[in-house]
Design a protein around this motif. Structure first.
Motif, mmCIF file in Angstrom:
data_model
loop_
_atom_site.group_PDB
_atom_site.id
_atom_site.type_symbol
_atom_site.label_atom_id
_atom_site.label_comp_id
_atom_site.label_asym_id
_atom_site.label_seq_id
_atom_site.Cartn_x
_atom_site.Cartn_y
_atom_site.Cartn_z
ATOM 1 N N HIS A 1 0.839 -1.197 0.000
ATOM 2 C CA HIS A 1 0.000 0.000 0.000
ATOM 3 C C HIS A 1 0.877 1.251 0.000
ATOM 4 O O HIS A 1 1.944 1.280 0.618
ATOM 5 N N GLU A 2 0.414 2.287 -0.709
ATOM 6 C CA GLU A 2 1.206 3.517 -0.807
ATOM 7 C C GLU A 2 1.418 4.169 0.558
ATOM 8 O O GLU A 2 2.391 4.899 0.758
ATOM 9 N N ALA A 3 0.497 3.928 1.492
ATOM 10 C CA ALA A 3 0.618 4.559 2.809
ATOM 11 C C ALA A 3 1.705 3.914 3.663
ATOM 12 O O ALA A 3 2.062 4.456 4.711
ATOM 13 N N THR A 4 2.244 2.778 3.213
ATOM 14 C CA THR A 4 3.239 2.073 4.027
ATOM 15 C C THR A 4 4.432 2.951 4.362
ATOM 16 O O THR A 4 4.904 2.984 5.498
ATOM 17 N N GLU A 5 4.944 3.682 3.363
ATOM 18 C CA GLU A 5 6.135 4.491 3.598
ATOM 19 C C GLU A 5 5.889 5.631 4.574
ATOM 20 O O GLU A 5 6.832 6.238 5.068
ATOM 21 N N HIS A 6 4.607 5.925 4.866
ATOM 22 C CA HIS A 6 4.285 6.977 5.832
ATOM 23 C C HIS A 6 3.976 6.410 7.217
ATOM 24 O O HIS A 6 4.049 7.125 8.207
ATOM 25 N N HIS A 7 3.623 5.119 7.282
ATOM 26 C CA HIS A 7 3.354 4.481 8.565
ATOM 27 C C HIS A 7 4.526 3.649 9.055
ATOM 28 O O HIS A 7 4.659 3.405 10.253
#
Length: 621
Positions: free
Chosen positions: A450-456
């Motif tokens: 998921h694209e949000a992985t790098e932010h979480h």
């Protein structure tokens, strides 16, 4: 024509060559590129970009800077501002005018007339994203201070350009009696229009790409053309307003969740590397010794003031009363390297100031290079030390990210934790992560793709990825997706079942490196794990080398990886084998001790051994 082509080739060789040397040595790439360009230009006179390209040189560099800022904007996600937003806002609202004021005073005290000092100080509020982000990756800084410096570098670049434009327009129009309030409001209106132009361009792309209005093979050309068109259109509204447009365009696209953009990330990063290399070589080779003769000892004092007074005072005053810890404030106050934007804009305005009759304008070119070299050397060689002294470094040893919570990966993670390698297991199933939590191992619950992985999930501590889920196609997808981030040689997966000519096998070009020299598949590992196979670690020395370790290894056992004293991980694969050295730790995977003993006894007494494979030993595929 042939001479221009030769110069382009030489610029590419020097720029990428300097980048490669920087990668091998760990030195700041920008310093090596500046040195290469300086040697090729004013020292050895190999080529002169201004003579070869003529009037095309300035627009070439301007468009290159625009594309670099756009690429930097694409890396900015508003999720990062949850913890860093207050500091970024303060550094923009208070830091820009405060840095402009303090820089103007310092430059005037160094001998520049007020108009030139004010204009150049406006440009100095920028911090180069092309040098800040490589430094942060090299030093492995914690997420919050890294996010603050990254956002400041990209947001302040167009701000510094607009400060210079405001100063220039005021001094140009003041000769005709214009007042400050007659100059600034139109500039602000132009900046707002430029920002709106960039935002609506991003909106058009975000609307058209997912709807199939642009074919896949044209998405990158359309995007790059749109960036250049927006940059040129905004510059027609106001000088250098294009930098605002492309920055806003990049940030807006990064936060519109356009899935089509994910596939072009590797391409845009490659373009950014080529542009950074080329522009630095062109700028440094265009420098003339005549432009350096204006530099006096007073400017050396100014450089010291910039490092130890102007920047620290700007940051610390701007962050007064904020919730940011003092150790992070001090770190941000020290790190402020300058890069391409400073040199490019200074060269543009040096010519314009000279045309207005300010002789000190000639100093700006040499002084801008002096600022870049000084700040990059000072900050590039001390960022790791500063982060360590202030206690804001991330993991000190290279980390291992394991995708898939299985009995085998949990056993591997335990082994890596024992040898002090930072390790995290990622899985989208809370149920599969239950034994990971029970074992007290670090984990990430979420879809790794998921694209949000790098932010979480902070990916900066991890240097190696192992995809070891029970789904081989998914492992391949994970390796292919993260190859651009970790490097193709640092993403691994368990081997694939079947013969090499089996049409059901996935192409090698998509897969990660196969773990183990035999390339064991998923089913192989699951069977061995159920049979009680275990990990073993062996410390090599001068007396007990790798050959000795292999002799001690049971016949069915296999070497998995070795860990260097500095924590670097090297895996044994079907395609390559690292060179073990003394003090390395070798991790192997072999049958349980009792079965290994039975196999050894059977080997010594072949008459008593059962026919077939040794007990507990499964044939490697």
């Amino acid at each position: 024509m042939e001479q221009q082509a030769l110069v382009i080739a030489l610029v590419g060789v020097l720029g990428i060559g300097a980048q490669w040397v920087a990668w091998r040595t760990g030195w700041p790439a920008i310093v090596l590129m500046l040195a290469a360009g300086f040697l090729a230009g004013p020292v050895l006179h190999v080529f002169d970009p201004e003579r070869v390209f003529g009037e095309m040189l300035a627009p070439m560099i301007s468009i290159g800077v625009a594309l670099i800022l756009f690429e930097g904007g694409l890396s900015l996600n508003f999720r990062e501002l949850r913890h860093a937003g207050e500091a970024v806002w303060r550094l923009f609202v208070f830091g820009v005018p405060l840095g402009w004021l303090l820089g103007s005073v310092a430059l005037h005290m160094a001998g520049l007339v007020w108009p030139v000092a004010i204009l150049f100080a406006g440009i100095l509020v920028v911090t180069g994203p092309t040098v800040v982000m490589p430094m942060l990756r090299q030093a492995n800084v914690q997420p919050r201070p890294a996010a603050i410096l990254k956002w400041e570098a990209i947001v302040n670049d167009p701000a510094g350009a607009m400060c210079a434009v405001i100063a220039y327009e005021y001094f140009r129009l003041s000769a005709n009696g214009a007042l400050l309030f007659e100059v600034v409001p139109p500039m602000i209106v132009a900046a707002v229009i430029a920002a709106a132009l960039g935002y609506f361009a991003a909106l058009a792309i975000a609307w058209s790409f997912p709807r199939g209005l642009v074919p896949e093979y044209l998405k990158v050309p359309v995007l790059l053309t749109a960036v250049i068109a927006v940059f040129v259109a905004a510059n027609l509204i106001e000088h250098e307003a294009g930098l605002i447009s492309v920055t806003v365009m990049g940030v807006a696209l990064a936060n519109m969740n356009v899935s089509s953009l994910r596939s072009i990330h590797p391409f845009k990063q490659n373009v950014a590397v080529l542009l950074v290399s080329g522009i630095f070589i062109l700028l440094s080779s265009s420098l003339q010794f005549e432009e350096l003769r204006y530099l006096e000892w007073r400017f050396a004092l100014f450089l010291l003031a910039l490092l130890f007074i102007v920047r620290p005072a700007t940051v610390l005053i701007s962050l007064l009363g904020s919730s940011l810890p003092w150790k992070e404030r001090l770190f941000v106050a020290w790190i402020a390297p300058r890069g391409i934007v400073l040199v490019a804009i200074a060269g543009l305005f040096a010519l314009r100031l000279t045309e207005l009759g300010y002789a000190d304008g000639n100093i700006l070119i040499g002084l801008s290079f002096a600022v870049v070299v000084t700040t990059v050397i000072a900050h590039g060689f001390t960022i790791d030390l500063a982060a360590r002294l202030l206690g804001i470094k991330g993991a000190s040893r290279p980390g291992l990210l394991i995708v898939g919570a299985t009995p085998w990966t949990i056993a591997l993670a335990r082994e890596m934790k024992e040898i002090e390698t930072p390790v995290t297991i990622a899985d989208s199933s809370w149920e599969r992560l239950a034994p990971v939590r029970q074992a007290g191992l670090p984990f990430y619950h979420g879809e790794i793709l998921h694209e949000a992985t790098e932010h979480h999930l902070d990916l900066s501590p991890f240097h190696v990825l192992v995809a070891a889920t029970e789904n081989e196609a998914y492992n391949t997808l994970v390796c292919n997706e993260f190859a651009y981030l970790f490097g193709r040689d640092a993403v691994y997966q368990v081997g694939e079942e079947g013969e090499e000519d089996d049409p059901r096998r996935l192409p090698e070009s998509l897969r990660g490196r196969a773990l183990f020299k035999s390339g064991m598949g998923v089913e192989d590992l699951m069977e061995r794990q159920r049979a009680g196979w275990v990990f073993r670690k062996t410390r090599l020395s001068e007396r007990f080398g790798f050959d000795d370790a292999k002799e001690k290894l049971p016949d069915a056992g296999q070497m998995l990886l070795l860990v260097r004293p500095d924590g670097t991980l090297r895996f044994f694969t079907h395609a390559s084998q690292p060179a073990p050295r003394a003090k390395d730790t070798v991790v192997s995977y072999s049958p349980p001790p009792e079965r290994s003993a039975e196999a050894a006894a059977a080997k010594k007494s072949p008459k008593k051994a059962k026919p077939g494979a040794a007990p507990g030993a499964l044939p490697a595929k």
